[in-house]
Scaffold this motif. Structure first.
Motif, PDB file in Angstrom:
ATOM      1  N   ILE A 258      -0.753  84.245   3.708  1.00  0.00           N
ATOM      2  CA  ILE A 258       0.238  84.889   2.839  1.00  0.00           C
ATOM      3  C   ILE A 258       0.567  86.285   3.375  1.00  0.00           C
ATOM      4  N   LEU A 259      -0.470  87.031   3.761  1.00  0.00           N
ATOM      5  CA  LEU A 259      -0.238  88.389   4.239  1.00  0.00           C
ATOM      6  C   LEU A 259       0.468  88.409   5.593  1.00  0.00           C
ATOM      7  N   THR A 260       0.301  87.362   6.383  1.00  0.00           N
ATOM      8  CA  THR A 260       1.062  87.256   7.631  1.00  0.00           C
ATOM      9  C   THR A 260       2.528  86.976   7.326  1.00  0.00           C
ATOM     10  N   ALA A 261       2.787  86.127   6.361  1.00  0.00           N
ATOM     11  CA  ALA A 261       4.180  85.894   5.950  1.00  0.00           C
ATOM     12  C   ALA A 261       4.805  87.192   5.439  1.00  0.00           C
ATOM     13  N   VAL A 262       4.008  88.016   4.763  1.00  0.00           N
ATOM     14  CA  VAL A 262       4.498  89.333   4.322  1.00  0.00           C
ATOM     15  C   VAL A 262       4.922  90.171   5.532  1.00  0.00           C
ATOM     16  N   THR A 263       4.159  90.101   6.620  1.00  0.00           N
ATOM     17  CA  THR A 263       4.532  90.808   7.849  1.00  0.00           C
ATOM     18  C   THR A 263       5.946  90.435   8.274  1.00  0.00           C
TER      19      THR A 263
END
Length: 441
Positions: A124-129
């Motif tokens: 999820i946090l990579t998608a936020v990137t």
């Protein structure tokens, strides 16, 4: 900086999704499709994998591009104190850590798009990137791999401007394999057919062979440290050399001889990505590059005030045998220039080769204080860590905290002011920066 909103979003995600890694691209690919594939709308990407040196390469790459006047996004992991450190958004005068409200909104949007399906928080946090980097203007994006390469969540970038493989050694064996050639193959998974590749200084010939063979098979234009580019010290300066000639530069601000190779990989990467770097920009970058908790000298703060008067204090998050060797070499260089007794204050987690790390300091460190890692469930008990240090041939004793170690040292020290290395884990280094009151900015 207020961190409450984003922290609340992430804490909520932690209750919904399993901790740790589940190496696959299926979930992140599905999620990104729902978000409109933001990874396909990024500026030119410098994608960096490797066991050691990824962060330093990212720091030098950022410094080079910003010194040349470019707007640059940077994604690194893990963070040390605040989640926000993973996302540095391009700004005039130098990138800034993401604002809390912008970060929290992006997390909420990605979590909503996931619709409660199975996924890891890192995905999820990579998608936020990708959301943040696609929606804010920049001329380049530097993206550090989280774990491995082939199945890392960042490896959905179809056409990176350059893929960089920094030194490969044994680490995360449970996920990546227990032989260096297996780990090299995983790291090489970020190479994309026909896209430029930079291979940094490799300790292992086997790893180097795997990386070169993969690049050749994929028809990637490739430059290799020691063959196509290199860096060395001459007359108190760093000389960078490649097919375009020589650059006579200041010694990198980041201490340690290993940083020559890291800086050289960054110069090669930025050039391979299509950016021109003037001699003046490269000079400025060597002086400006900063990377917290990587041989970071602590000169002020709550913990520093507890140390023996005149002590020299270094913080480093390196945590595997390869990192131990380069840190020990950097400290040996310091010892040659300015002799001081070396004391270690170490905390580590149980997925690392603790004895292998400590072995690098045999004959260099006078004593080791081992302490718990408060920010990780995987922390090695301090008495067990002391035993690992003893097995590696060091004098060691467990204490309850870094503060206690420094006070014990201060109260018992008699002799020249010591050189103190605090480290053994990035989680541990982050806790130290937090307690010292000097988080990254």
């Amino acid at each position: 900086m207020t961190t409450l909103a984003a922290d609340r979003e992430i804490e909520h995600l932690m209750t919904l999704h399993p901790k740790g890694f589940d190496l696959s691209l299926d979930r992140i690919t599905r999620l990104l499709e729902r978000l409109g594939n933001p990874q396909d709308r990024l500026p030119p990407v410098i994608h960096i994998a490797g066991t050691n040196g990824k962060g330093s390469c990212a720091a030098f790459s950022r410094a080079l591009l910003e010194a040349a006047g470019h707007l640059v996004h940077v994604h690194t992991s893990p963070h040390l104190v605040n989640w926000h450190e993973r996302y540095r958004l391009a700004a005039e005068g130098g990138g800034k850590l993401v604002d809390d409200d912008v970060f929290a909104e992006a997390i909420a949007r990605v979590a909503k798009a996931n619709q409660g399906q199975k996924i890891t928080v890192f995905e999820i946090l990579t998608a936020v990137t990708f959301i943040l980097f696609s929606e804010h203007p920049a001329e380049a994006a530097i993206i550090e791999v989280g774990l491995g390469g082939r199945f890392d969540a960042t490896n959905v970038i179809a056409r990176p401007a350059v893929s960089v493989i920094m030194p490969v050694s044994l680490d995360h064996e449970a996920y990546l394999g227990d032989r260096v050639e297996l780990i090299a193959a995983e790291k090489a998974g970020i190479m994309k057919r026909g896209c430029p590749v930079v291979i940094g200084a490799q300790e292992s010939e086997t790893a180097l062979e795997v990386l070169i063979e993969t690049a050749e098979r994929l028809d990637c234009p490739t430059v290799v440290y020691g063959q196509d580019f290199l860096a060395f010290e001459e007359n108190g300066r760093m000389v960078y050399q490649d097919e375009d000639g020589l650059m006579d530069l200041p010694l990198p601000r980041l201490p340690g001889r290993h940083q020559f190779a890291n800086a050289a990989a960054a110069i090669a990467a930025v050039k391979a990505a299509g950016f021109e770097i003037s001699h003046r920009a490269a000079e400025r970058a060597m002086v400006d590059a900063a990377w917290p908790a990587r041989m970071q000298k602590l000169t002020q703060g709550r913990l520093v005030d507890l140390a023996p008067k005149g002590a020299e204090i270094w913080l480093d998050g390196g945590h595997n045998p390869g990192a131990g060797i380069v840190i020990a070499e950097a400290l040996a260089e310091q010892e040659e220039k300015n002799p001081r007794p070396l004391i270690l204050i170490s905390g580590m987690i149980n997925t690392k080769d603790q004895s292998g790390y400590f072995s690098a300091f045999k004959g260099l460190a006078r004593h080791v204080y081992t302490v718990p890692v408060s920010k990780s469930d995987a922390g090695v008990p301090n008495d067990e860590l002391a035993l690992r240090a003893t097995e590696a041939g060091l004098s060691a004793e467990p204490v309850s905290s870094v503060a206690n170690a420094l006070m014990l040292l201060r109260d018992s020290w008699d002799g020249p002011a010591p050189r103190i290395l605090i480290g053994g884990s990035l989680y541990f280094a982050g806790a130290v920066l937090d307690e010292n009151g000097t988080p990254p900015t």
